[in-house]
Design a protein around this motif. Structure first.
Motif, PDB file in Angstrom:
ATOM      1  N   GLY A  20      44.421  30.682  31.356  1.00 43.27           N
ATOM      2  CA  GLY A  20      45.610  29.949  30.906  1.00 43.27           C
ATOM      3  C   GLY A  20      46.910  30.481  31.496  1.00 43.27           C
ATOM      4  O   GLY A  20      47.963  29.874  31.328  1.00 43.27           O
ATOM      5  N   ARG A  21      46.851  31.623  32.174  1.00 47.43           N
ATOM      6  CA  ARG A  21      48.082  32.238  32.668  1.00 47.43           C
ATOM      7  C   ARG A  21      48.468  31.821  34.073  1.00 47.43           C
ATOM      8  O   ARG A  21      49.548  32.166  34.547  1.00 47.43           O
ATOM      9  CB  ARG A  21      47.924  33.773  32.653  1.00 47.43           C
ATOM     10  CG  ARG A  21      47.605  34.311  31.279  1.00 47.43           C
ATOM     11  CD  ARG A  21      47.374  35.801  31.329  1.00 47.43           C
ATOM     12  NE  ARG A  21      47.236  36.319  29.969  1.00 47.43           N
ATOM     13  CZ  ARG A  21      47.397  37.572  29.632  1.00 47.43           C
ATOM     14  NH1 ARG A  21      47.692  38.463  30.565  1.00 47.43           N
ATOM     15  NH2 ARG A  21      47.273  37.962  28.386  1.00 47.43           N
ATOM     16  N   TYR A  22      47.554  31.149  34.766  1.00 44.29           N
ATOM     17  CA  TYR A  22      47.789  30.854  36.177  1.00 44.29           C
ATOM     18  C   TYR A  22      47.576  29.373  36.464  1.00 44.29           C
ATOM     19  O   TYR A  22      46.680  28.763  35.894  1.00 44.29           O
ATOM     20  CB  TYR A  22      46.825  31.671  37.055  1.00 44.29           C
ATOM     21  CG  TYR A  22      46.869  33.152  36.768  1.00 44.29           C
ATOM     22  CD1 TYR A  22      47.795  33.970  37.404  1.00 44.29           C
ATOM     23  CD2 TYR A  22      46.001  33.726  35.836  1.00 44.29           C
ATOM     24  CE1 TYR A  22      47.861  35.320  37.127  1.00 44.29           C
ATOM     25  CE2 TYR A  22      46.062  35.085  35.557  1.00 44.29           C
ATOM     26  CZ  TYR A  22      46.986  35.878  36.198  1.00 44.29           C
ATOM     27  OH  TYR A  22      47.047  37.211  35.912  1.00 44.29           O
ATOM     28  N   PRO A  23      48.391  28.833  37.382  1.00 40.76           N
ATOM     29  CA  PRO A  23      48.193  27.423  37.745  1.00 40.76           C
ATOM     30  C   PRO A  23      46.919  27.208  38.560  1.00 40.76           C
ATOM     31  O   PRO A  23      46.461  26.078  38.694  1.00 40.76           O
ATOM     32  CB  PRO A  23      49.437  27.094  38.575  1.00 40.76           C
ATOM     33  CG  PRO A  23      49.943  28.395  39.074  1.00 40.76           C
ATOM     34  CD  PRO A  23      49.544  29.427  38.068  1.00 40.76           C
ATOM     35  N   ARG A  24      46.378  28.292  39.163  1.00 36.47           N
ATOM     36  CA  ARG A  24      45.119  28.166  39.901  1.00 36.47           C
ATOM     37  C   ARG A  24      44.136  29.198  39.373  1.00 36.47           C
ATOM     38  O   ARG A  24      44.531  30.297  39.027  1.00 36.47           O
ATOM     39  CB  ARG A  24      45.341  28.470  41.394  1.00 36.47           C
ATOM     40  CG  ARG A  24      46.106  27.408  42.124  1.00 36.47           C
ATOM     41  CD  ARG A  24      46.077  27.707  43.626  1.00 36.47           C
ATOM     42  NE  ARG A  24      47.310  27.246  44.256  1.00 36.47           N
ATOM     43  CZ  ARG A  24      47.929  27.884  45.238  1.00 36.47           C
ATOM     44  NH1 ARG A  24      47.446  29.028  45.696  1.00 36.47           N
ATOM     45  NH2 ARG A  24      49.034  27.396  45.761  1.00 36.47           N
ATOM     46  N   GLN A  26      41.997  31.029  40.831  1.00 41.71           N
ATOM     47  CA  GLN A  26      41.859  32.284  41.564  1.00 41.71           C
ATOM     48  C   GLN A  26      42.867  33.337  41.078  1.00 41.71           C
ATOM     49  O   GLN A  26      42.625  34.539  41.221  1.00 41.71           O
ATOM     50  CB  GLN A  26      41.995  32.065  43.080  1.00 41.71           C
ATOM     51  CG  GLN A  26      41.617  33.323  43.848  1.00 41.71           C
ATOM     52  CD  GLN A  26      41.349  33.095  45.314  1.00 41.71           C
ATOM     53  OE1 GLN A  26      41.329  31.957  45.791  1.00 41.71           O
ATOM     54  NE2 GLN A  26      41.147  34.182  46.052  1.00 41.71           N
ATOM     55  N   GLY A  27      43.988  32.882  40.500  1.00 43.39           N
ATOM     56  CA  GLY A  27      44.951  33.825  39.939  1.00 43.39           C
ATOM     57  C   GLY A  27      44.315  34.780  38.947  1.00 43.39           C
ATOM     58  O   GLY A  27      44.689  35.945  38.853  1.00 43.39           O
TER      59      GLY A  27
ATOM     60  N   TYR B 130      55.473  37.210  35.878  1.00 45.27           N
ATOM     61  CA  TYR B 130      54.352  38.154  35.945  1.00 45.27           C
ATOM     62  C   TYR B 130      54.901  39.553  36.180  1.00 45.27           C
ATOM     63  O   TYR B 130      55.695  39.757  37.095  1.00 45.27           O
ATOM     64  CB  TYR B 130      53.415  37.792  37.109  1.00 45.27           C
ATOM     65  CG  TYR B 130      52.772  36.430  36.988  1.00 45.27           C
ATOM     66  CD1 TYR B 130      51.765  36.193  36.052  1.00 45.27           C
ATOM     67  CD2 TYR B 130      53.163  35.375  37.816  1.00 45.27           C
ATOM     68  CE1 TYR B 130      51.170  34.944  35.942  1.00 45.27           C
ATOM     69  CE2 TYR B 130      52.571  34.122  37.711  1.00 45.27           C
ATOM     70  CZ  TYR B 130      51.578  33.908  36.779  1.00 45.27           C
ATOM     71  OH  TYR B 130      50.997  32.678  36.670  1.00 45.27           O
ATOM     72  N   TYR B 171      53.502  37.497  31.494  1.00 39.50           N
ATOM     73  CA  TYR B 171      52.135  37.986  31.560  1.00 39.50           C
ATOM     74  C   TYR B 171      52.084  39.287  32.332  1.00 39.50           C
ATOM     75  O   TYR B 171      52.724  39.422  33.371  1.00 39.50           O
ATOM     76  CB  TYR B 171      51.227  36.964  32.270  1.00 39.50           C
ATOM     77  CG  TYR B 171      51.210  35.610  31.627  1.00 39.50           C
ATOM     78  CD1 TYR B 171      50.825  35.458  30.292  1.00 39.50           C
ATOM     79  CD2 TYR B 171      51.586  34.482  32.348  1.00 39.50           C
ATOM     80  CE1 TYR B 171      50.803  34.205  29.703  1.00 39.50           C
ATOM     81  CE2 TYR B 171      51.567  33.218  31.762  1.00 39.50           C
ATOM     82  CZ  TYR B 171      51.178  33.085  30.439  1.00 39.50           C
ATOM     83  OH  TYR B 171      51.171  31.849  29.866  1.00 39.50           O
ATOM     84  N   ILE B 191      48.627  38.600  43.148  1.00 41.18           N
ATOM     85  CA  ILE B 191      48.714  37.800  41.917  1.00 41.18           C
ATOM     86  C   ILE B 191      47.884  36.527  42.062  1.00 41.18           C
ATOM     87  O   ILE B 191      47.291  36.038  41.107  1.00 41.18           O
ATOM     88  CB  ILE B 191      50.184  37.451  41.578  1.00 41.18           C
ATOM     89  CG1 ILE B 191      50.947  38.722  41.200  1.00 41.18           C
ATOM     90  CG2 ILE B 191      50.267  36.433  40.441  1.00 41.18           C
ATOM     91  CD1 ILE B 191      52.405  38.503  40.907  1.00 41.18           C
ATOM     92  N   GLU B 192      47.816  36.022  43.291  1.00 39.26           N
ATOM     93  CA  GLU B 192      47.017  34.817  43.531  1.00 39.26           C
ATOM     94  C   GLU B 192      45.519  35.113  43.580  1.00 39.26           C
ATOM     95  O   GLU B 192      44.706  34.219  43.792  1.00 39.26           O
ATOM     96  CB  GLU B 192      47.465  34.145  44.838  1.00 39.26           C
ATOM     97  CG  GLU B 192      48.886  33.599  44.748  1.00 39.26           C
ATOM     98  CD  GLU B 192      49.317  32.873  46.012  1.00 39.26           C
ATOM     99  OE1 GLU B 192      48.534  32.819  46.983  1.00 39.26           O
ATOM    100  OE2 GLU B 192      50.453  32.352  46.034  1.00 39.26           O
ATOM    101  N   GLY B 193      45.155  36.392  43.420  1.00 39.55           N
ATOM    102  CA  GLY B 193      43.745  36.756  43.372  1.00 39.55           C
ATOM    103  C   GLY B 193      43.134  37.084  44.722  1.00 39.55           C
ATOM    104  O   GLY B 193      41.924  37.141  44.866  1.00 39.55           O
ATOM    105  N   PHE B 211      51.909  31.174  44.259  1.00 42.05           N
ATOM    106  CA  PHE B 211      51.333  29.818  44.149  1.00 42.05           C
ATOM    107  C   PHE B 211      52.168  28.789  44.901  1.00 42.05           C
ATOM    108  O   PHE B 211      52.290  27.636  44.483  1.00 42.05           O
ATOM    109  CB  PHE B 211      51.143  29.432  42.674  1.00 42.05           C
ATOM    110  CG  PHE B 211      50.277  30.409  41.924  1.00 42.05           C
ATOM    111  CD1 PHE B 211      48.927  30.533  42.233  1.00 42.05           C
ATOM    112  CD2 PHE B 211      50.813  31.236  40.951  1.00 42.05           C
ATOM    113  CE1 PHE B 211      48.118  31.464  41.579  1.00 42.05           C
ATOM    114  CE2 PHE B 211      50.012  32.168  40.291  1.00 42.05           C
ATOM    115  CZ  PHE B 211      48.653  32.285  40.602  1.00 42.05           C
TER     116      PHE B 211
END
Ligand SMILES: Cc1cc2nc3c(=O)[nH]c(=O)nc-3n(C[C@H](O)[C@H](O)[C@H](O)COP(=O)(O)O)c2cc1C
Ligand code: SF4
Ligand code: FES
Lengths: 183, 444
Positions: A20-24, A26-27, B130, B171, B191-193, B211
């Motif tokens: 729920g914290r990320y728009p994607r 993979q975040g 973040y 967050y 942050i984008e993983g 993002f």
């Protein structure tokens, strides 16, 4: 590969919150890999696959990210992860002596684990508490201004605790697993 | 979580407006933070409005405390005026060797930073922030996460904050042991993983950040200063420091000093005084051999180069930089400079993300040469080889990690050549080797 694995309900709830914290999706990958690591000890191949399935990501993305970060474990880590800072300020104030003490007490070199799974020893980069050097971290706990005497005593205590607690769950199987994965 | 605080009296040379551990108050509890005027500046920000806050921050002359010193107000005003969602990203990835300043806010005064985040997010109109905290900072992560939870519970985060109509979610995000993620675009990738590989700039994060959206990245100390600036007024804050370097600065002293620690001084304070007065002087009253002014990415200084003003411009005359303003002191007679150099090369080699050849290969070369010297196989010509490798890294990489790796080593090779030559001989002798003289080497 062995029997399928699954996240506990608590872990699934955490992951749902993370998503729920990320728009994607993979975040949420790095935090989810931490959740997985807490749950399974280290990121063995089927854990990576489980994370990929859970976040609906290609396995390659999960692997690429997991491989990049040293704190995401690609092999099993012992009950006590002794991480000695060997960067400049700690080096100036005696980290080499601490490393020598650890090697003698544990019988392993940096990067290795004791065969009983109780200790993993590592040299790490500046923990950014240089005003309290020399520093080290054992699992998630900081130790500052560590003297040789205090460190010897600490290792003795951990050895005793380690015998009581035993290795992390599945240590032996995981060791074989890690060898197979790296072969 | 935090140890029980005890009050003490800071040295009169300090000027404390940010640090307040000496008060002996547990500022990790929201009620204590509020009792000491906490979140009053959020209210003031609402009265000033976005343009008003921006004007104060610009007037303060605040420059980024992450190391590069970019003017914060200017950075905030670079956001494109479009409808895309914006993000505020907090750089709490403190990892620069020798540095220990952001840890203070994260562990002992987390609401300062969070109030700064609220004000900054409001000013740039971001609704998600973040906080990227270094993975190894377990205590900082626990304290910050707890502080965030306290704020949600008390209505200081979430929807319609304190009836203001402004929404903000904060967050905590955590790193995982990669120093390079302190570089702002690597941090965004993380942050984008993704693996923390820095991006080519432009586009800058203000336009395409996390993002793909407009993003402001600010350091923890930068944001923690924002409420204090609003409280004092931008011009009063600016007047604390030197022209173009407003305010106070957290400074650290570590290594071979009598009283290592974290202090706060007006910008432009004398580095000598910081070392000798706040740091208590050198261990055993020895001479200084070398110092690193602000984290190991900065060129090293000799003992004759410390009469400088600690601000973002003051170290230019001695060819170095303020960096993180956390000083590492190395004393004559207690320091093996070759050993230090070997540690520094090992660090940058280990932390290179590997995507550009000059950095990946160059840091490998620097480490290989330093290792060779350390193992007793050094030659005087290796010192020139180090300088040559540094010259080939500098300016040829995607991010400043290349310079961070090259500058300190080149400064050691150039300024401390006699010490290195002596160390090479001493190491060789210990192994029973003979050092090849410089003239015998084809490169000489
Ligand atoms: C290799 C490298 C490492 C960095 N590490 C950090 C860091 O740990 N913390 C930080 O705040 N900035 C770090 N920076 C600087 C950031 O890229 C960025 O300039 C900073 O976060 C901007 O915030 P500020 O304007 O508030 O200073 C680093 C830069 C480089 C090139
Ligand atoms: S300079 Fe080094 S760390 Fe930076 S992008 Fe290139 S390889 Fe990566
Ligand atoms: S060098 Fe060890 S904590 Fe910084």
């Amino acid at each position: 590969m062995s029997e399928p694995i699954a996240f506990s309900a608590a872990a699934n709830a955490k992951i749902a919150d993370l998503l729920g914290r990320y728009p994607r999706k993979q975040g949420a990958l790095i935090p989810t890999l931490y959740v997985a690591q807490d749950e399974f000890g280290w990121l063995k191949p089927e854990v990576m696959q489980l994370v990929a399935n859970t976040l609906e990501l290609p396995l390659s993305s999960v692997l690429a990210t997991a491989m990049f970060y040293t704190m995401l474990y690609k092999k099993p880590v012992g009950r006590f992860h002794v991480q000695i800072c060997t960067n400049v300020s700690c080096y100036l104030l005696g980290s080499d002596e601490l490393m020598a003490i650890a090697q003698a007490a544990l019988g392993i070199a940096p990067g290795e684990s004791t065969p009983d799974g109780l200790f993993t020893l590592e040299s790490v980069q500046c923990l950014c508490a240089c005003d309290r050097a020399p520093t080290l971290q054992i699992n998630k706990e900081d130790h500052f201004k560590v003297t040789p005497a205090k460190f010897k005593e600490l290792l003795e205590t951990l050895k005793t605790d380690g015998v009581k607690l035993g290795p992390p769950v599945g240590w032996l199987a995981d060791q074989h697993h890690a060898h197979a994965a790296h072969a | 979580m935090s140890t029980k605080p005890t009050a003490y009296t800071p040295h009169p040379m300090e000027k404390r407006v940010l640090l307040r551990d000496h008060l002996g108050v547990d500022f990790t509890r929201l009620e204590n933070y509020l009792a000491h005027g906490g979140f009053k500046m959020w209210q003031k920000a609402m009265e000033l409005g976005r343009d008003g806050v921006l004007a104060e921050v610009k007037a303060s002359g605040l420059r980024g405390r992450g190391g590069a010193g970019f003017p914060t107000g200017m950075k905030w005003s670079f956001l494109p005026k479009d409808e895309r969602p914006r993000y505020l990203v907090v750089n709490a990835d403190e990892g620069e060797p020798g540095t220990f300043k952001d840890r203070y806010f994260l562990e002992l005064d987390p609401f300062r930073q969070l109030e700064g985040i609220l004000i900054a997010a409001y000013t740039i109109n971001a609704h998600v922030s973040y906080i990227y905290i270094r993975g190894e900072y377990w205590n900082s992560k626990a304290v910050t996460e707890d502080a965030i939870a306290q704020l949600y519970k008390a209505g200081w985060l979430g929807k319609n904050i304190q009836g203001s109509g402004f929404d903000l979610d904060v967050y905590m995000q955590t790193g995982a042991g990669a120093y390079i993620c302190g570089e702002e675009t690597a941090l965004i990738e993380s942050i984008e993983g993704k693996p923390g590989m820095p991006r080519l700039k432009p586009p800058f994060p203000a336009n395409i950040g996390v993002f793909g959206m407009p993003t402001i990245v600010n350091n923890t100390e930068t944001l923690s200063a924002v409420p204090v600036i609003l409280e004092m007024g931008g011009e009063v804050w600016a007047a604390l420091g030197t022209p173009k370097n407003g305010g106070t600065k957290l400074v650290g002293v570590a290594g071979h000093v009598k009283t290592p620690g974290l202090f706060e001084v007006p910008m432009g304070a004398s580095m000598r005084d910081v070392i000798y007065t706040l740091g208590g002087g050198i261990t055993d009253d020895r001479e200084i051999l070398a110092i690193i002014p602000g984290g190991s990415s900065c060129p090293f200084l000799t003992k004759d180069e410390i009469d400088v003003a600690m601000d973002f411009d003051g170290l230019k005359p001695v060819g170095s930089m303020l960096g993180t303003a956390c000083i590492t002191v190395m004393a004559e007679g207690l320091t093996d400079l070759l050993g230090v150099m070997q540690r520094v090369t090992a660090f940058y080699q280990h932390e290179s993300c590997g995507q550009c050849t000059p950095c990946r290969q160059g840091t490998g070369w620097l480490k290989a040469i330093a290792d060779k010297m350390d193992e007793g196989l050094g030659e005087d010509a290796h010192i020139d080889l180090l300088i040559s490798a540094c010259n080939q890294i500098e300016g040829n990489t995607i991010c400043a990690h290349g310079e961070a790796a090259a500058w300190p080593i080149r400064s050691i090779a150039k300024k401390f050549r006699p010490q290195l030559e002596a160390a090479i001989r001493q190491r060789a002798a210990a192994h029973g080797y003979v050092v090849k003289p410089l003239a015998a080497h084809p490169a000489a």
